[in-house]
Design a protein around this motif. Structure first.
Motif, PDB file in Angstrom:
ATOM      1  N   HIS B 125     -68.099 -58.594  41.320  1.00 26.08           N
ATOM      2  CA  HIS B 125     -66.984 -57.840  40.738  1.00 26.08           C
ATOM      3  C   HIS B 125     -66.782 -56.520  41.465  1.00 26.08           C
ATOM      4  O   HIS B 125     -65.650 -56.088  41.678  1.00 26.08           O
ATOM      5  CB  HIS B 125     -67.245 -57.576  39.254  1.00 26.08           C
ATOM      6  CG  HIS B 125     -66.997 -58.767  38.408  1.00 26.08           C
ATOM      7  ND1 HIS B 125     -67.156 -58.781  37.053  1.00 26.08           N
ATOM      8  CD2 HIS B 125     -66.592 -60.009  38.736  1.00 26.08           C
ATOM      9  CE1 HIS B 125     -66.869 -59.972  36.590  1.00 26.08           C
ATOM     10  NE2 HIS B 125     -66.522 -60.749  37.586  1.00 26.08           N
ATOM     11  N   LEU B 128     -64.962 -57.182  44.550  1.00 28.65           N
ATOM     12  CA  LEU B 128     -63.555 -57.485  44.298  1.00 28.65           C
ATOM     13  C   LEU B 128     -62.783 -56.213  43.938  1.00 28.65           C
ATOM     14  O   LEU B 128     -61.658 -56.004  44.402  1.00 28.65           O
ATOM     15  CB  LEU B 128     -63.440 -58.509  43.165  1.00 28.65           C
ATOM     16  CG  LEU B 128     -64.074 -59.881  43.426  1.00 28.65           C
ATOM     17  CD1 LEU B 128     -63.886 -60.799  42.215  1.00 28.65           C
ATOM     18  CD2 LEU B 128     -63.488 -60.545  44.668  1.00 28.65           C
ATOM     19  N   ARG B 129     -63.420 -55.375  43.127  1.00 26.51           N
ATOM     20  CA  ARG B 129     -62.744 -54.125  42.757  1.00 26.51           C
ATOM     21  C   ARG B 129     -62.480 -53.265  43.982  1.00 26.51           C
ATOM     22  O   ARG B 129     -61.401 -52.709  44.154  1.00 26.51           O
ATOM     23  CB  ARG B 129     -63.601 -53.335  41.748  1.00 26.51           C
ATOM     24  CG  ARG B 129     -63.328 -53.674  40.303  1.00 26.51           C
ATOM     25  CD  ARG B 129     -63.867 -52.582  39.393  1.00 26.51           C
ATOM     26  NE  ARG B 129     -65.302 -52.439  39.538  1.00 26.51           N
ATOM     27  CZ  ARG B 129     -66.187 -53.071  38.781  1.00 26.51           C
ATOM     28  NH1 ARG B 129     -65.786 -53.889  37.837  1.00 26.51           N
ATOM     29  NH2 ARG B 129     -67.481 -52.897  38.969  1.00 26.51           N
ATOM     30  N   ALA B 131     -62.217 -54.255  46.953  1.00 25.02           N
ATOM     31  CA  ALA B 131     -61.189 -54.906  47.769  1.00 25.02           C
ATOM     32  C   ALA B 131     -59.802 -54.534  47.265  1.00 25.02           C
ATOM     33  O   ALA B 131     -58.895 -54.221  48.033  1.00 25.02           O
ATOM     34  CB  ALA B 131     -61.389 -56.417  47.743  1.00 25.02           C
ATOM     35  N   LEU B 132     -59.660 -54.551  45.938  1.00 24.64           N
ATOM     36  CA  LEU B 132     -58.364 -54.190  45.361  1.00 24.64           C
ATOM     37  C   LEU B 132     -58.003 -52.748  45.688  1.00 24.64           C
ATOM     38  O   LEU B 132     -56.859 -52.451  46.064  1.00 24.64           O
ATOM     39  CB  LEU B 132     -58.418 -54.345  43.840  1.00 24.64           C
ATOM     40  CG  LEU B 132     -58.142 -55.718  43.280  1.00 24.64           C
ATOM     41  CD1 LEU B 132     -58.319 -55.692  41.775  1.00 24.64           C
ATOM     42  CD2 LEU B 132     -56.721 -56.157  43.627  1.00 24.64           C
ATOM     43  N   ASP B 133     -58.993 -51.873  45.515  1.00 25.11           N
ATOM     44  CA  ASP B 133     -58.749 -50.461  45.818  1.00 25.11           C
ATOM     45  C   ASP B 133     -58.298 -50.313  47.266  1.00 25.11           C
ATOM     46  O   ASP B 133     -57.372 -49.558  47.564  1.00 25.11           O
ATOM     47  CB  ASP B 133     -60.015 -49.630  45.594  1.00 25.11           C
ATOM     48  CG  ASP B 133     -60.325 -49.474  44.116  1.00 25.11           C
ATOM     49  OD1 ASP B 133     -59.484 -49.907  43.309  1.00 25.11           O
ATOM     50  OD2 ASP B 133     -61.391 -48.931  43.777  1.00 25.11           O
ATOM     51  N   ARG B 136     -54.754 -51.375  48.025  1.00 22.36           N
ATOM     52  CA  ARG B 136     -53.748 -50.395  47.642  1.00 22.36           C
ATOM     53  C   ARG B 136     -53.783 -49.172  48.539  1.00 22.36           C
ATOM     54  O   ARG B 136     -52.763 -48.671  48.973  1.00 22.36           O
ATOM     55  CB  ARG B 136     -54.003 -49.942  46.219  1.00 22.36           C
ATOM     56  CG  ARG B 136     -53.754 -51.010  45.245  1.00 22.36           C
ATOM     57  CD  ARG B 136     -53.691 -50.415  43.866  1.00 22.36           C
ATOM     58  NE  ARG B 136     -53.566 -51.511  42.942  1.00 22.36           N
ATOM     59  CZ  ARG B 136     -54.601 -52.209  42.528  1.00 22.36           C
ATOM     60  NH1 ARG B 136     -55.810 -51.880  42.921  1.00 22.36           N
ATOM     61  NH2 ARG B 136     -54.430 -53.217  41.718  1.00 22.36           N
ATOM     62  N   ALA B 137     -55.002 -48.692  48.749  1.00 24.83           N
ATOM     63  CA  ALA B 137     -55.120 -47.393  49.405  1.00 24.83           C
ATOM     64  C   ALA B 137     -54.911 -47.489  50.913  1.00 24.83           C
ATOM     65  O   ALA B 137     -54.269 -46.633  51.503  1.00 24.83           O
ATOM     66  CB  ALA B 137     -56.485 -46.785  49.095  1.00 24.83           C
ATOM     67  N   VAL B 146     -47.824 -55.896  46.121  1.00 21.43           N
ATOM     68  CA  VAL B 146     -48.978 -55.675  45.233  1.00 21.43           C
ATOM     69  C   VAL B 146     -48.526 -55.777  43.783  1.00 21.43           C
ATOM     70  O   VAL B 146     -49.179 -56.390  42.943  1.00 21.43           O
ATOM     71  CB  VAL B 146     -49.612 -54.300  45.507  1.00 21.43           C
ATOM     72  CG1 VAL B 146     -50.755 -54.042  44.537  1.00 21.43           C
ATOM     73  CG2 VAL B 146     -50.088 -54.209  46.937  1.00 21.43           C
ATOM     74  N   LEU B 184     -56.476 -60.155  50.616  1.00 20.40           N
ATOM     75  CA  LEU B 184     -57.687 -59.889  49.841  1.00 20.40           C
ATOM     76  C   LEU B 184     -58.869 -60.683  50.375  1.00 20.40           C
ATOM     77  O   LEU B 184     -59.980 -60.196  50.456  1.00 20.40           O
ATOM     78  CB  LEU B 184     -57.451 -60.245  48.363  1.00 20.40           C
ATOM     79  CG  LEU B 184     -56.693 -59.199  47.560  1.00 20.40           C
ATOM     80  CD1 LEU B 184     -56.404 -59.723  46.147  1.00 20.40           C
ATOM     81  CD2 LEU B 184     -57.482 -57.887  47.447  1.00 20.40           C
ATOM     82  N   VAL B 188     -62.280 -59.035  51.293  1.00 26.52           N
ATOM     83  CA  VAL B 188     -63.484 -59.449  50.579  1.00 26.52           C
ATOM     84  C   VAL B 188     -64.536 -59.953  51.558  1.00 26.52           C
ATOM     85  O   VAL B 188     -65.717 -59.623  51.438  1.00 26.52           O
ATOM     86  CB  VAL B 188     -63.152 -60.529  49.521  1.00 26.52           C
ATOM     87  CG1 VAL B 188     -64.423 -61.214  49.033  1.00 26.52           C
ATOM     88  CG2 VAL B 188     -62.410 -59.909  48.360  1.00 26.52           C
TER      89      VAL B 188
END
Lengths: 752, 215
Positions: B125, B128-129, B131-133, B136-137, B146, B184, B188
């Motif tokens: 997790h 994954l978090r 990766a999401l950040d 976006r950033a 997105v 992603l 990841v």
């Protein structure tokens, strides 16, 4: 809707609307297909495997059936899509989602929060992020806070949170940052908009100005006033710390985030980093929390947690350090907070007054019951400190216990409820205060249980109570209940009986008062012999006994009782203690009633001299002493002097009391008597009527005092008016204690 | 390369007590994992935070004292061992077993496999978090892409609704989802390599971190 878009087939190489081009190489051996299908087509084919709604272009399926390379490409895209399933359980943190929304805002007219335009981040903390924002409709600058917690908060928590925001939004106080409105963002996260305060954190403000302790105390008093205001509305802050207190450009401290912090919303992922100092810094978050808060029991959290936090803030502002430092874990910190006493602030910083030490350490008491009972009490003590008056922190104040106990145990919904609760609250509070002094928690719990039963028994919906229930009947219920429940706790029982007796005394019901007080006194004498009770407590009963005997006209016995009480009080508490002075005043009054005027006058003069020498001596008590001397003057036939003295006394207490206080009534009566003696009939009647109105309301028609006023009026203005007054009074409803009676008329407060 | 990129580099930097950046990076990476792990063991937020704190502090102490032998096992296994003891400790102090919070899956702390899985889940997790950040950033992916992805994946909105909301075609919505998925996966994969201590270097085959149990 599958064909609604552009043709995916044969469109290779176009630039997508997301800015990426379709032919960029992919990491880890990207599927390319054979070239007959565009990448879009391959991707759509992969999506179509899980999205039955998506219809593929004609020919795509046929090609895939035949071409192994393209099938492999579609397989690879499918694997990517499967990854998305994993992401569904990992919701992104609010702040970052908000950032994304901010980025998107340029392209999108409506932001993440309807009606607001977010202009940039001000602060990010454990609970979320605060943004500078503008309310679009009003162009008003404000701050918008988004809360973390959506990831873990359930539906119920969200609802509770929303409700709490609604309550907090109604707080209006110059030192509390006003909440404007709240809602859920498009992302489903709770947010609220509040007044934008441009200020400096309290600790930095104080440090930057090398502020002297007195000024710090002044700032903290303002903060405590704000906290008290919220507490009176049932709202606890739960997270008071310098970062939540900003000092604005006018030097006014403003408290942020009232009622919004909850222990169960602390997100571990966003705890302050352990990086700066291994443990110390991290624990900074918990430095302001009361030990009972750190133990994590939500039931233990009440308004006194805020007092603890204020104590820590005050300590830090005064000394530049936190009271407890160096703990490596929360467990250790709790241990420090419960088992050790921090150094007095005056040790760490010269110029800190000892009284301020006492106030701070009282706030930091590990046992909530040993802290101030309310924030109001803290405000009062800080005020006393600032005015140079003696602070109260050293002794438990009964009236605060009453207020606090009431607030904690009852929801007051009706006038009758209020009435009963005040009496019971006072009784319980005395018992509780007593039990605390004895460090016997069990006792106080039993007492509380017993009085809950008593209150329950007069509930008209389930017990014997009705709107016609008199105070006498109610007190009888308490007495019975107490006698049964507290048979094994004589010390508590004695305290309860004492209070019951005082209430009877207030209604001038001498027989019942005597019975209760006699039991209390006898019990206390026995306990004293066994060393289970103090001289001061025996003296309290003796003093009250003296009041009953005076009421019955048994002046010699009263004198004996008062003399014994005075001797015990002076020995136990000192001659200058307000309680010793009170007993002495009553004794002087008793002597005056026995016509031993020179003795009485000498005693009153001595009392007055001593009272004037004590700084901050109660103006009411001083007025009562002068009142006593006025009675002596009257007895001596010096009615002009007596009248002047009574008028002075009235003027002195008027500013201190509500206009319909019993003592105002008594003073008016005293004035009327002197005026009558001086032949000023009209004045006498006017003042007598005013007195009657107040006393009738306070004491009921049957009280001896009221009848004496009626007699006075009768003799000065004719029998017709008197009989009318008496008839209407007698026909009135049974006497009840007004809800404020006990608070405003403490035991023994009867002047003269 | 940034200091906090790979766990290997991070651990090397962590040896230096004055290296605050290494601390920060290590803390940022492992605290959420450990907190999540402890939470899954049935602890309340505050307790879970405490477990994470104590685990990190103890690990770094032991590591700097040279007690953590790289050849003996993976970093994760070491952290889990410490964290597990802290959880047991807290439970013992609390006296009785806590009333569960009604969550379906509370980790059975006595079962090694269950514990390892729980840690692994949190670690994944965290990846994954992050990766999401990063998506976006740092990535150049269009915010609308997105947005479409979030509306579909998190909010369970249907494709037509998302298309309507964002003013794009349904096909574009599908493609947006697919684009994000590809991006992603790329992130990841890279993060997984960075998060993982490369097994060849870190893990002696068959070695169990038994020495760690002796607290």
């Amino acid at each position: 809707m599958g064909g609604a878009g552009r043709s995916a087939l044969g469109d290779a190489g176009r630039v997508n609307w997301d800015g990426s081009d379709t032919t960029h190489s992919r990491l880890g051996g990207n599927p390319e297909g054979c070239g007959a299908l565009s990448r879009d087509a391959l991707e759509l084919a992969a999506i179509a495997r899980t999205e039955p709604d998506l219809k593929l272009e004609q020919g795509v399926e046929a090609h895939l059936f035949l071409c192994a390379r393209c099938r492999a490409a579609v397989d690879a895209f499918s694997a990517d899509n499967a990854l998305l399933g994993e992401f569904a359980v990992v919701k992104p943190r609010v702040a970052t989602r908000l950032e994304a929304a901010l980025q998107a805002e340029a392209a999108q007219p409506s932001g993440p929060i309807p009606g607001y335009q977010l202009l940039g981040e001000i602060h990010r903390g454990g609970q979320g992020a605060v943004y500078r924002a503008e309310q679009i409709a009003t162009r008003r600058a404000c701050a918008v806070k988004m809360l973390l917690g959506g990831r873990f908060a359930g539906e119920r928590e969200m609802v509770r949170f929303e409700r709490e925001i609604a309550v907090v939004a109604r707080l209006r106080h110059p030192s509390i940052v006003t909440l404007y409105e709240s809602g859920l963002s498009r992302e489903g996260e709770p947010w609220f908009a509040m007044e934008l305060v441009e200020g400096e954190r309290l600790d930095r403000y104080v440090a930057a100005r090398s502020m002297p302790p007195r000024e710090i105390a002044r700032l903290l008093r303002t903060v405590a006033e704000a906290v008290a205001y919220a507490h009176r509305r049932g709202i606890i802050h739960r997270d008071l710390k310098p970062g939540n207190i900003l000092v604005d450009a006018d030097g006014m401290p403003r408290v942020l985030d009232f009622g919004l912090a909850r222990a169960d919303e602390v997100d571990g992922a966003d705890m302050p980093s352990a990086s700066r100092t291994l443990a110390g810094e991290f624990l900074g978050t918990f430095a302001y929390a009361a030990p009972e808060q750190l133990k994590g029991d939500p039931a233990a959290i009440d308004s006194r947690c805020d007092l603890y936090a204020l104590g820590t803030v005050l300590y830090e502002c005064l000394t530049g350090r936190k009271p407890f430092e160096g703990a490596r874990s929360i467990g250790e910190l709790v241990q420090q907070k419960t088992e050790t006493v921090p150094p007095r602030p005056s040790v760490l910083r010269t110029g800190v007054d000892r009284d301020l030490d006492v106030i701070v350490l009282r706030l930091l008491a590990p046992d909530p019951a040993r802290r101030y009972e309310t924030a109001d009490a803290l405000v009062e003590d800080l005020e006393r400190f600032l005015d140079g008056r003696p602070i109260l922190a050293r002794e438990d104040s009964v009236s605060y216990v009453v207020v606090k106990t009431l607030r904690r145990h009852w929801v007051i919904s009706s006038a009758v409820g209020l009435l009963l609760c005040t009496i019971v609250g006072a009784t319980i509070a005395l018992a509780v205060a007593y039990a605390h002094a004895e460090r016997q928690r069990v006792r106080s719990e039993r007492t509380l249980a017993s009085f809950r039963d008593a209150v329950g028994s007069v509930n008209p919906e389930s017990g014997a109570g009705s709107a016609q229930l008199t105070v006498e009947q109610f007190l009888e219920l308490i007495e019975q209940n107490a006698a049964q429940e507290l048979a094994s706790e004589p010390a508590v029982l004695a305290g309860v009986l004492d209070t019951v007796g005082i209430v009877h005394l207030g209604f001038e019901d001498a027989a019942r008062a005597e019975s209760a007080l006699e039991s209390a006194l006898a019990t206390r004498r026995e306990l004293r012999a066994r060393g289970e009770c103090t001289d001061a407590e025996v003296a309290e009963s003796l003093h009250n006994m003296g009041r009953v005997l005076i009421l019955q006209g048994r002046l010699g016995e009263a004198e004996t009782s008062y003399r014994e009480a005075m001797a015990l009080r002076v020995a136990a508490l000192g001659a200058d203690d307000p309680r010793s002075m009170l007993t002495t005043r009553h004794l002087a009054s008793c002597l005056r009633r026995q016509k031993r005027l020179p003795e009485a006058r000498a005693m009153f003069d001595e009392l007055e001299r001593r009272a004037l020498a004590i700084e901050g001596y109660s103006a009411l008590e001083l007025a009562a002493i002068r009142n006593g001397n006025a009675f002596v003057a009257s007895e001596e036939g010096q009615h002009e002097a007596a009248l002047r003295a009574f008028q002075d006394a009235l003027a002195a207490i008027r500013g201190e009391l509500p206009p319909d206080d019993y003592r105002i009534g008594r003073s008016l009566f005293n004035i009327a008597v002197e005026e009558e003696k001086l032949g000023r009939v009209e004045d006498a009647r006017r003042h007598g009527e005013q007195a009657l109105e107040i006393l009738r309301r306070r004491k009921g028609g049957d009280a001896a005092t009221v009848q004496r006023v009626e007699q006075l009026l009768g003799s000065s203005s004719g029998s017709c008016r008197t009989s009318q007054a008496q008839t209407s009074l007698r026909a009135g409803s049974p006497a009840r204690v007004p809800p404020w009676g006990l608070r405003r008329c403490p035991a023994g407060g009867t002047p003269g | 390369m940034e200091i906090d990129r790979t766990t290997t580099a991070l651990l090397a930097a962590l040896f230096d007590p004055k290296n605050a950046a290494a601390w920060e990076a290590f803390d940022r990476r492992y605290r959420p994992i450990l907190t999540g792990f402890a939470r899954n063991c049935g602890l309340r937020e505050l307790e879970a935070a405490e477990v994470a704190q104590e685990t990190i502090v103890r690990f770094v102490e032991e590591y700097r004292e040279g007690k953590y032998d790289r050849s003996r096992g993976r970093l994760g296994a070491w952290l889990v061992t410490i964290a597990r003891y802290r959880v047991l400790d807290l439970r013992r102090k609390a006296g009785t077993a806590r009333v569960e919070r009604g969550e379906s899956a509370i980790v059975n702390i006595d079962d090694e496999q269950s514990v390892t899985q729980a840690y692994e889940k949190e670690r994944r997790h965290a990846v994954l978090r992050e990766a999401l950040d990063e998506l976006r950033a740092k990535s150049k992916t269009d915010p609308r892409t997105v947005k479409a992805f979030e509306m579909l994946v998190y909010h369970g909105l249907s494709v037509p609704v998302v298309a309507e909301e964002l003013g794009i075609s349904a096909h574009d919505v599908y493609l947006a989802k697919s684009r994000v998925a590809a991006k992603l996966r790329e992130i990841v994969q890279r993060l997984e390599r960075e998060f993982e201590e490369s097994p060849g270097e870190w893990e002696a085959p068959g070695a169990r971190p038994s020495a760690m149990l002796g607290e």
